[in-house]
Design a protein around this motif. Structure first.
Motif, PDB file in Angstrom:
ATOM      1  N   UNK A 188      20.232  12.167   0.616  1.00  0.00           N
ATOM      2  CA  UNK A 188      21.513  11.516   0.380  1.00  0.00           C
ATOM      3  C   UNK A 188      21.686  10.280   1.260  1.00  0.00           C
ATOM      4  N   UNK A 189      21.176  10.311   2.485  1.00  0.00           N
ATOM      5  CA  UNK A 189      21.407   9.229   3.435  1.00  0.00           C
ATOM      6  C   UNK A 189      20.148   8.740   4.127  1.00  0.00           C
ATOM      7  N   UNK A 190      18.983   9.185   3.684  1.00  0.00           N
ATOM      8  CA  UNK A 190      17.744   8.707   4.289  1.00  0.00           C
ATOM      9  C   UNK A 190      16.650   8.663   3.228  1.00  0.00           C
ATOM     10  N   UNK A 191      15.598   7.948   3.554  1.00  0.00           N
ATOM     11  CA  UNK A 191      14.503   7.751   2.610  1.00  0.00           C
ATOM     12  C   UNK A 191      13.175   7.937   3.339  1.00  0.00           C
ATOM     13  N   UNK A 192      12.204   8.499   2.654  1.00  0.00           N
ATOM     14  CA  UNK A 192      10.850   8.653   3.180  1.00  0.00           C
ATOM     15  C   UNK A 192       9.883   8.043   2.163  1.00  0.00           C
ATOM     16  N   UNK A 193       8.950   7.247   2.657  1.00  0.00           N
ATOM     17  CA  UNK A 193       7.917   6.679   1.794  1.00  0.00           C
ATOM     18  C   UNK A 193       6.554   6.950   2.408  1.00  0.00           C
ATOM     19  N   UNK A 194       5.585   7.213   1.559  1.00  0.00           N
ATOM     20  CA  UNK A 194       4.232   7.555   1.976  1.00  0.00           C
ATOM     21  C   UNK A 194       3.276   6.467   1.511  1.00  0.00           C
ATOM     22  N   UNK A 195       2.391   6.074   2.411  1.00  0.00           N
ATOM     23  CA  UNK A 195       1.409   5.048   2.065  1.00  0.00           C
ATOM     24  C   UNK A 195       0.137   5.689   1.498  1.00  0.00           C
ATOM     25  N   UNK A 196      -0.741   4.847   1.006  1.00  0.00           N
ATOM     26  CA  UNK A 196      -1.976   5.338   0.397  1.00  0.00           C
ATOM     27  C   UNK A 196      -2.845   6.120   1.372  1.00  0.00           C
ATOM     28  N   UNK A 197      -2.735   5.811   2.671  1.00  0.00           N
ATOM     29  CA  UNK A 197      -3.551   6.508   3.666  1.00  0.00           C
ATOM     30  C   UNK A 197      -2.907   7.804   4.149  1.00  0.00           C
ATOM     31  N   UNK A 198      -1.779   8.195   3.542  1.00  0.00           N
ATOM     32  CA  UNK A 198      -1.125   9.447   3.884  1.00  0.00           C
ATOM     33  C   UNK A 198      -0.112   9.350   4.998  1.00  0.00           C
ATOM     34  N   UNK A 241       0.816  -1.213   0.000  1.00  0.00           N
ATOM     35  CA  UNK A 241       0.000   0.000   0.000  1.00  0.00           C
ATOM     36  C   UNK A 241       0.850   1.264   0.000  1.00  0.00           C
ATOM     37  N   UNK A 242       2.011   1.191  -0.641  1.00  0.00           N
ATOM     38  CA  UNK A 242       2.879   2.352  -0.768  1.00  0.00           C
ATOM     39  C   UNK A 242       2.454   3.197  -1.966  1.00  0.00           C
ATOM     40  N   UNK A 243       2.584   4.539  -1.810  1.00  0.00           N
ATOM     41  CA  UNK A 243       2.139   5.458  -2.864  1.00  0.00           C
ATOM     42  C   UNK A 243       3.285   6.259  -3.478  1.00  0.00           C
ATOM     43  N   UNK A 244       4.245   6.714  -2.637  1.00  0.00           N
ATOM     44  CA  UNK A 244       5.285   7.615  -3.136  1.00  0.00           C
ATOM     45  C   UNK A 244       6.546   7.428  -2.309  1.00  0.00           C
ATOM     46  N   UNK A 245       7.707   7.550  -2.965  1.00  0.00           N
ATOM     47  CA  UNK A 245       8.988   7.455  -2.276  1.00  0.00           C
ATOM     48  C   UNK A 245       9.842   8.669  -2.624  1.00  0.00           C
ATOM     49  N   UNK A 246      10.542   9.213  -1.593  1.00  0.00           N
ATOM     50  CA  UNK A 246      11.337  10.432  -1.727  1.00  0.00           C
ATOM     51  C   UNK A 246      12.684  10.188  -1.049  1.00  0.00           C
ATOM     52  N   UNK A 247      13.781  10.611  -1.668  1.00  0.00           N
ATOM     53  CA  UNK A 247      15.110  10.285  -1.145  1.00  0.00           C
ATOM     54  C   UNK A 247      15.936  11.517  -0.832  1.00  0.00           C
TER      55      UNK A 247
END
Length: 218
Positions: free
Chosen positions: A199-209, A191-197
């Motif tokens: 240099x050394x960390x990652x953020x991912x957003x699910x469908x429910x925000x 249920x992942x919607x978007x991924x943002x990077x």
């Protein structure tokens, strides 16, 4: 930045022509228009000194420092936007350092530029390429490019990562520090919607925000 009228503007560091207005190399302290075209759609910039953009017609453009993205030539930098591919179906673009991820309108995933540590996802550790190469045959909906790693979400909502994983604990989110040179699924959620990077960390957003983060915690 792209204005609502489709014009392209840039400002900031310009030591490698990455602003793209054919004036190197002083910093640009206020937005200046790049070309006279008014059909720009997407843009992303690299800390390595180059910029990439997609027009409304699906063409791919680049300028600034030549880190392998602009061909195997003596050209060290491009001073103004130059078309990089004859294809007209590019939809999304992501870059941070040397390599570039792209999505086409059919959801296919592509990569080019300077490769290392398996960041191309093509089964080897070093893959510099001057033209986009397709990664597998799956369809994807979101891409994020890290320093030497890559992340993407398939159209089925699953999250995948590959590339450098040993310089800090957990940058690929796989629970270990082993590099991967092919896309590797992160967890089992779909249920992942978007991924943002970064240099050394990652953020991912699910469908429910809801948002999830991992990697280096400065």
């Amino acid at each position: 930045g792209i204005q609502s009228n489709g014009t392209l503007w840039a400002w900031g560091r310009n030591d490698y022509n990455q602003v793209g207005n054919n004036t190197c190399c002083s910093d640009v302290l206020a937005p200046v228009q790049i070309s006279t075209d008014n059909d720009w759609a997407k843009i992303d910039t690299s800390i390595a000194g180059f910029t990439l953009a997609i027009k409304n017609n699906g063409t791919l453009w680049g300028w600034g420092m030549n880190q392998g993205a602009f061909g195997d030539s003596a050209t060290t930098s491009l001073t103004v936007p130059i078309q990089l591919s004859v294809d007209t179906d590019w939809a999304e673009i992501s870059t941070l350092f040397n390599h570039i991820l792209l999505l086409k309108t059919n959801g296919s995933l592509w990569v080019f530029g300077g490769g290392g540590y398996g960041s191309f996802g093509l089964g080897t550790n070093n893959n510099p390429s001057f033209t986009p190469l397709q990664i597998g045959t799956d369809t994807w909906k979101s891409i994020g490019t890290g320093y030497a790693n890559s992340f993407a979400i398939k159209t089925d909502g699953t999250l995948w990562g590959w590339g450098l994983n040993d310089h800090i604990s957990g940058i690929l989110g796989l629970g270990d520090t082993v590099n991967r040179n092919v896309p590797t699924q992160i967890g089992t959620d779909a249920n992942w919607a978007k991924v943002i990077c970064g240099a050394d960390h990652t953020i991912a957003i699910k469908n429910d925000g809801t948002a999830y983060a991992w990697g280096l915690n400065y």
